[in-house]
Scaffold this motif. Structure first.
Motif, PDB file in Angstrom:
ATOM      1  N   ASN A 225      11.872  -1.319  -0.527  1.00  0.00           N
ATOM      2  CA  ASN A 225      11.511  -0.962   0.849  1.00  0.00           C
ATOM      3  C   ASN A 225      11.783  -2.093   1.837  1.00  0.00           C
ATOM      4  O   ASN A 225      11.156  -2.190   2.873  1.00  0.00           O
ATOM      5  CB  ASN A 225      10.061  -0.482   0.932  1.00  0.00           C
TER       6      ASN A 225
ATOM      7  N   ARG B 171      10.995   1.490   5.364  1.00  0.00           N
ATOM      8  CA  ARG B 171       9.616   1.405   4.869  1.00  0.00           C
ATOM      9  C   ARG B 171       8.877   2.722   5.031  1.00  0.00           C
ATOM     10  O   ARG B 171       7.920   3.001   4.328  1.00  0.00           O
ATOM     11  CB  ARG B 171       8.865   0.282   5.574  1.00  0.00           C
TER      12      ARG B 171
ATOM     13  N   VAL C 128       5.653   1.815  -0.864  1.00  0.00           N
ATOM     14  CA  VAL C 128       5.377   1.032  -2.062  1.00  0.00           C
ATOM     15  C   VAL C 128       3.873   0.777  -2.167  1.00  0.00           C
ATOM     16  O   VAL C 128       3.260   0.310  -1.222  1.00  0.00           O
ATOM     17  CB  VAL C 128       6.125  -0.318  -2.041  1.00  0.00           C
TER      18      VAL C 128
ATOM     19  N   TYR D 112      -4.220   3.585   9.327  1.00  0.00           N
ATOM     20  CA  TYR D 112      -3.578   2.354   9.802  1.00  0.00           C
ATOM     21  C   TYR D 112      -2.064   2.507   9.948  1.00  0.00           C
ATOM     22  O   TYR D 112      -1.501   2.194  11.000  1.00  0.00           O
ATOM     23  CB  TYR D 112      -3.904   1.194   8.861  1.00  0.00           C
ATOM     24  N   GLY D 113      -1.419   3.031   8.898  1.00  0.00           N
ATOM     25  CA  GLY D 113       0.038   3.178   8.940  1.00  0.00           C
ATOM     26  C   GLY D 113       0.505   4.084  10.067  1.00  0.00           C
ATOM     27  O   GLY D 113       1.279   3.669  10.932  1.00  0.00           O
TER      28      GLY D 113
ATOM     29  N   GLN E 267       0.175   2.558  13.407  1.00  0.00           N
ATOM     30  CA  GLN E 267       1.202   1.569  13.695  1.00  0.00           C
ATOM     31  C   GLN E 267       2.506   2.225  14.125  1.00  0.00           C
ATOM     32  O   GLN E 267       3.292   1.637  14.849  1.00  0.00           O
ATOM     33  CB  GLN E 267       1.459   0.714  12.453  1.00  0.00           C
TER      34      GLN E 267
ATOM     35  N   GLY F  95      -3.351   5.612   2.002  1.00  0.00           N
ATOM     36  CA  GLY F  95      -2.867   4.810   3.119  1.00  0.00           C
ATOM     37  C   GLY F  95      -1.344   4.735   3.157  1.00  0.00           C
ATOM     38  O   GLY F  95      -0.741   4.673   4.220  1.00  0.00           O
ATOM     39  N   VAL F  96      -0.730   4.714   1.975  1.00  0.00           N
ATOM     40  CA  VAL F  96       0.730   4.680   1.925  1.00  0.00           C
ATOM     41  C   VAL F  96       1.297   6.084   2.121  1.00  0.00           C
ATOM     42  O   VAL F  96       2.280   6.280   2.835  1.00  0.00           O
ATOM     43  CB  VAL F  96       1.211   4.070   0.589  1.00  0.00           C
TER      44      VAL F  96
ATOM     45  N   LEU G  21       2.161   7.696   5.539  1.00  0.00           N
ATOM     46  CA  LEU G  21       3.436   7.446   6.209  1.00  0.00           C
ATOM     47  C   LEU G  21       4.426   8.561   5.919  1.00  0.00           C
ATOM     48  O   LEU G  21       5.530   8.562   6.453  1.00  0.00           O
ATOM     49  CB  LEU G  21       4.040   6.122   5.734  1.00  0.00           C
TER      50      LEU G  21
ATOM     51  N   GLN H 177       0.541  -4.648   3.517  1.00  0.00           N
ATOM     52  CA  GLN H 177       0.324  -3.999   4.817  1.00  0.00           C
ATOM     53  C   GLN H 177       1.655  -3.569   5.427  1.00  0.00           C
ATOM     54  O   GLN H 177       1.752  -2.502   6.027  1.00  0.00           O
ATOM     55  CB  GLN H 177      -0.429  -4.904   5.784  1.00  0.00           C
ATOM     56  N   ALA H 178       2.687  -4.393   5.257  1.00  0.00           N
ATOM     57  CA  ALA H 178       4.003  -4.017   5.785  1.00  0.00           C
ATOM     58  C   ALA H 178       4.493  -2.754   5.089  1.00  0.00           C
ATOM     59  O   ALA H 178       5.171  -1.926   5.693  1.00  0.00           O
ATOM     60  CB  ALA H 178       4.993  -5.153   5.588  1.00  0.00           C
ATOM     61  N   SER H 179       4.126  -2.599   3.804  1.00  0.00           N
ATOM     62  CA  SER H 179       4.581  -1.434   3.052  1.00  0.00           C
ATOM     63  C   SER H 179       3.921  -0.163   3.535  1.00  0.00           C
ATOM     64  O   SER H 179       4.345   0.924   3.200  1.00  0.00           O
ATOM     65  CB  SER H 179       4.279  -1.605   1.568  1.00  0.00           C
ATOM     66  N   ARG H 180       2.821  -0.288   4.262  1.00  0.00           N
ATOM     67  CA  ARG H 180       2.244   0.936   4.794  1.00  0.00           C
ATOM     68  C   ARG H 180       2.281   0.937   6.317  1.00  0.00           C
ATOM     69  O   ARG H 180       1.363   1.364   7.000  1.00  0.00           O
ATOM     70  CB  ARG H 180       0.843   1.187   4.261  1.00  0.00           C
ATOM     71  N   GLY H 181       3.364   0.420   6.825  1.00  0.00           N
ATOM     72  CA  GLY H 181       3.619   0.579   8.242  1.00  0.00           C
ATOM     73  C   GLY H 181       3.227  -0.588   9.123  1.00  0.00           C
ATOM     74  O   GLY H 181       3.483  -0.562  10.321  1.00  0.00           O
ATOM     75  N   GLY H 182       2.597  -1.606   8.555  1.00  0.00           N
ATOM     76  CA  GLY H 182       2.192  -2.752   9.367  1.00  0.00           C
ATOM     77  C   GLY H 182       3.407  -3.495   9.887  1.00  0.00           C
ATOM     78  O   GLY H 182       4.416  -3.576   9.217  1.00  0.00           O
TER      79      GLY H 182
END
Lengths: 297, 279
Positions: A66, A94, A99, A119-120, A123, A169-170, A173, B192-197
Motif C-alpha cells: 500500500n 492506500r 493493510v 477516522y479513515g 480523513q 477502521g481499515v 476505507l 494510521q497511514a494505512s487507514r487513511g491518515g
C-alpha cells in the motif's frame, strides 16, 4: 467453505511486484537487506497466503503493497499506479489496499468505537452521511453491530472486540484488497475462530481480495488459493496450498511448520501407509483414514 | 524517499560498536569527561570559542570512529526547532538584550542588534555541539556500562541518602526507551497511514503537522505506560529489590590512563573559560 480448487483469474494481476530489493536504514551503520529480488502478484478476487519465518521479509513486503514503502530497486504496481514513479497517487493506493498490521488494536486512539472507525473516512473528507454509512457497514461486517457498539468506550472492549474494531477502521476505507498480518495472533481460540469466519465472509460476501500473512498454517492452508513461501527476502516456493505443503521436507528445512493435518498424514506416509501427500483439511484426512480402515482386514 | 523511517535519524540511545578508544574507556571517566565538555559548551560565550568547540567535537567523533554522516544525521529532526528558535531570537530580543550593541537591521518594530546575531549563531552552535557530544557518548557506551558508571560515581553520596542505584536505573531506562519509542512511533504512523491518515506535508506547516500527531501520540503514550508496567512486573518477577546488596557481573577496571580524557577535558574547559577570545 473450501477454496482449495484453483479458479480462473483475470489477465492482469491487481498487484504486481517484480524483482524488488529493500535495504533498511540505508546510509547508517545498521544497514540490513530485507528483500532480495522478490517477485509476486495478487489477482483480483483471490486469497494469497504469504508464509515465512521471522525475518524472511514478510512485513517488509506488506508495506510495499500500500505504498508505505516506495521501490528504489524493482517494480511495484498496484492497480493503475506505478509506485516507483515519483508522482504516484499513494493516497489512492492506500484506499484501494487496506493493510491491517499485527496487533492493530494498538492504533485505536479515539475514546469511542464509532469515532475510531470513522477516522479513515473522515480523513478522506467524505460527507457525514457517507461516513456514517461506511462505519455502519464496516462495524457490521466485522461483527460489532453498529447501534450497539458505536458509543461504547474503546477501553471497555475485550481483546477480540478491539481487534475487530481496528479491522473495521481499515474496512471503512472500502478497500478492494485487504492485507492481514497475523490477524488472530494473541486471541483466544473462540475469538480466533470467529474472526476467521468474518474474514471468510469478507471474501465470499463482499468479494474482497485478501492477502494473508500468518503463522497459523492451518488457516493459511484452508483459506488461500495460492501461497508464497518467503525465505531470506525472496520467494522460494509458490503454488496452491496442496502443491506447497506437499514438499514437507523442504518447508521444514526452512523452519516452517506444516498444518497439523498435513503433518499427521505425512507421519502415516512415513509408516508406509498409502496416504497421499499434501492433505490439507480435516475432512479430507477423515475420508482417507476411513477408507484406510475399511480396506484393512 | 522514505517518509516513515524515524529511527534512521535518531542517534541518541543507539550503541555503535566500533571498538575505538572511546568504547574501551572506563565509563566513569567518560561520564566525567562528557560532563566537562558539556560544561565547556554551556559556558563558552564567544564565537571563536565555539569554533574551537566544534573542532573539538569533530575530533571526538573521530576518536570514537563514528561515521561523520551518521553523527550529523541526528541533527535533521532538530532543524525546524533550530530555525524557529533563531527566528524568535531575531524577532523578539530587539534592544532588550545588550542595548549598547550597534543595530544591524531595523524594520518597523523589528530591531536586530549585532549582539543578538552573535547570540543566535552561538546558540545554534551550542545545540550542534551538545548533540555531537551526547550522541558520541551514547554511541560509544553500552547501557549497562552507563548504569554502572553512574552508580559508581554516585556511590560516595549514598551517605547523604542519595539513591545511587535507583538514579542510575532511571537514566538507563530513559535512554534505553528512546529507540524503542521511535520504533513504536514508526509502527503507529504506518498503521494510521494505512487507514487513511495523512502525515507529512511540508516540514513548516506546524499546526497541521501537530494535529496530525494526535493519532500517533495517544497510542504511543498508552504503549509507553503499558511497557512501563510490563517492565515493573518483569523486574519484580526476577526478585529485583533495588541496589542493596547487589553485586556486579562486570567490575569496572579503571586503568589510570582512562583518566587522561577527563583530565584533557578539564584543561580544555579551563582554557575555554580563560582564553581572551576577541569575539
Amino acid at each position: 467453505m473450501s477454496s482449495l480448487e484453483t479458479r480462473p483469474a483475470p489477465d492482469r494481476p491487481l498487484i504486481q511486484i517484480e524483482d524488488l530489493w529493500h535495504t533498511y536504514m540505508v546510509g547508517t551503520p545498521f544497514e540490513r537487506v530485507a528483500l532480495r529480488g522478490l517477485s509476486l502478484e495478487v489477482r483480483s478476487g483471490e486469497v494469497v497466503g504469504i508464509i515465512g519465518q521471522t525475518g524472511s521479509g514478510k512485513s517488509t513486503v506488506l508495506q510495499y503493497l500500500n505504498g508505505l514503502l516506495r521501490p528504489t530497486r524493482g517494480r511495484v504496481r498496484v492497480g493503475e499506479h506505478d509506485l516507483g514513479r515519483r508522482g504516484a497517487d499513494v493516497q489512492a493506493v492506500r484506499q484501494m489496499v487496506g493493510v491491517v498490521f499485527q496487533d492493530p488494536e494498538d492504533q485505536v486512539f479515539e475514546p469511542l468505537v464509532g469515532d475510531d472507525v470513522a477516522y479513515g473516512p473522515r480523513q478522506l473528507g467524505l460527507p457525514f452521511e457517507e461516513i456514517r454509512a461506511r462505519v455502519r457497514w464496516a462495524m457490521d461486517a466485522v461483527g460489532l453491530p453498529f447501534e450497539e457498539f458505536k458509543d461504547r468506550y474503546t477501553f471497555t472492549l475485550s481483546g477480540g472486540e478491539l481487534r475487530k474494531a481496528a479491522l473495521a477502521g481499515v474496512l471503512a476505507l472500502r478497500p478492494r484488497v485487504l492485507v492481514l498480518d497475523e490477524p488472530t495472533s494473541g486471541l483466544d481460540p473462540r475469538s480466533r475462530a470467529e474472526l476467521w469466519e468474518r474474514i471468510r465472509d469478507l471474501r465470499t460476501r463482499d468479494g474482497l481480495t485478501l492477502v494473508l500473512v500468518s503463522h497459523d498454517m492451518d488457516e493459511v492452508a484452508r483459506q488461500s488459493d495460492r501461497i508464497y513461501v518467503l525465505h531470506d527476502g525472496a520467494v522460494v516456493a509458490e503454488g496452491t496450498p496442496r502443491e506447497v505443503f506437499r514438499e514437507s521436507a523442504r518447508l521444514e528445512a526452512l523452519g516452517l511448520a506444516l498444518p497439523e493435518v498435513t503433518r499427521v498424514c505425512q507421519g502415516l506416509r512415513a509408516l508406509g501407509l498409502p496416504v497421499p501427500a499434501g492433505v490439507l483439511t480435516v475432512e479430507e484426512a477423515g475420508d482417507i483414514l476411513a477408507a484406510l480402515l475399511e480396506a484393512r482386514p | 524517499m522514505n517518509e516513515f523511517e524515524l529511527l534512521r535519524n535518531i542517534t541518541i540511545g543507539q550503541y555503535l560498536p566500533t571498538g575505538s578508544y572511546l568504547h574501551r574507556m572506563d565509563p566513569r571517566a567518560k561520564i566525567v569527561a562528557t560532563a566537562l565538555v558539556v560544561g565547556a559548551v554551556t559556558f563558552t560565550p564567544s564565537l571563536v570559542g565555539n569554533a574551537c568547540l566544534l573542532a573539538a567535537c569533530l575530533l571526538i567523533v573521530r576518536l570514537g570512529r563514528i561515521p561523520l554522516g551518521y553523527a550529523l544525521r541526528g541533527l535533521i529532526p532538530a532543524i525546524p526547532l533550530l530555525v524557529i528558535l533563531a527566528v524568535m531570537q531575531l524577532l523578539f530580543f530587539g534592544r532588550n538584550y545588550d542595548p549598547a550593541s550597534p543595530i544591524v537591521f531595523q524594520w518597523g518594530w523589528i530591531v536586530v542588534t549585532s549582539a543578538v546575531v552573535r547570540l543566535v549563531v552561538i546558540s545554534a552552535a551550542r545545540f550542534v555541539e551538545l548533540l555531537f557530544v551526547t550522541s558520541v557518548f551514547t554511541l560509544t557506551t553500552r547501557t549497562t556500562e552507563l548504569t554502572h558508571g553512574i552508580e559508581s560515581l554516585l556511590a560516595p553520596f549514598r551517605r547523604l541518602r542519595v539513591p545511587a542505584h535507583e538514579l542510575a536505573l532511571v537514566v538507563a531506562i530513559a535512554i534505553r526507551f528512546v529507540p524503542t519509542l521511535a520504533l513504536e512511533g514508526e509502527r503507529l504512523m504506518k498503521a494510521q497511514a494505512s487507514r487513511g491518515g495523512r502525515f507529512g506535508g511540508s516540514r513548516w506547516q506546524i499546526v497541521t503537522r501537530t494535529r496530525q500527531l494526535v493519532p500517533i501520540l495517544v497510542p504511543l503514550f498508552t504503549y509507553a505506560l503499558r511497557r512501563g508496567e510490563e517492565l515493573i512486573v518483569a523486574m519484580e518477577a526476577r526478585a529485583y529489590t533495588g541496589g542493596a546488596g547487589r553485586t556486579m557481573y562486570a567490575v569496572l577496571p579503571g586503568a589510570p590512563r582512562d583518566w587522561l580524557a577527563p583530565a584533557g577535558a578539564l584543561v580544555f574547559l579551563v582554557a575555554m573559560l580563560r582564553a581572551p577570545f576577541p569575539f
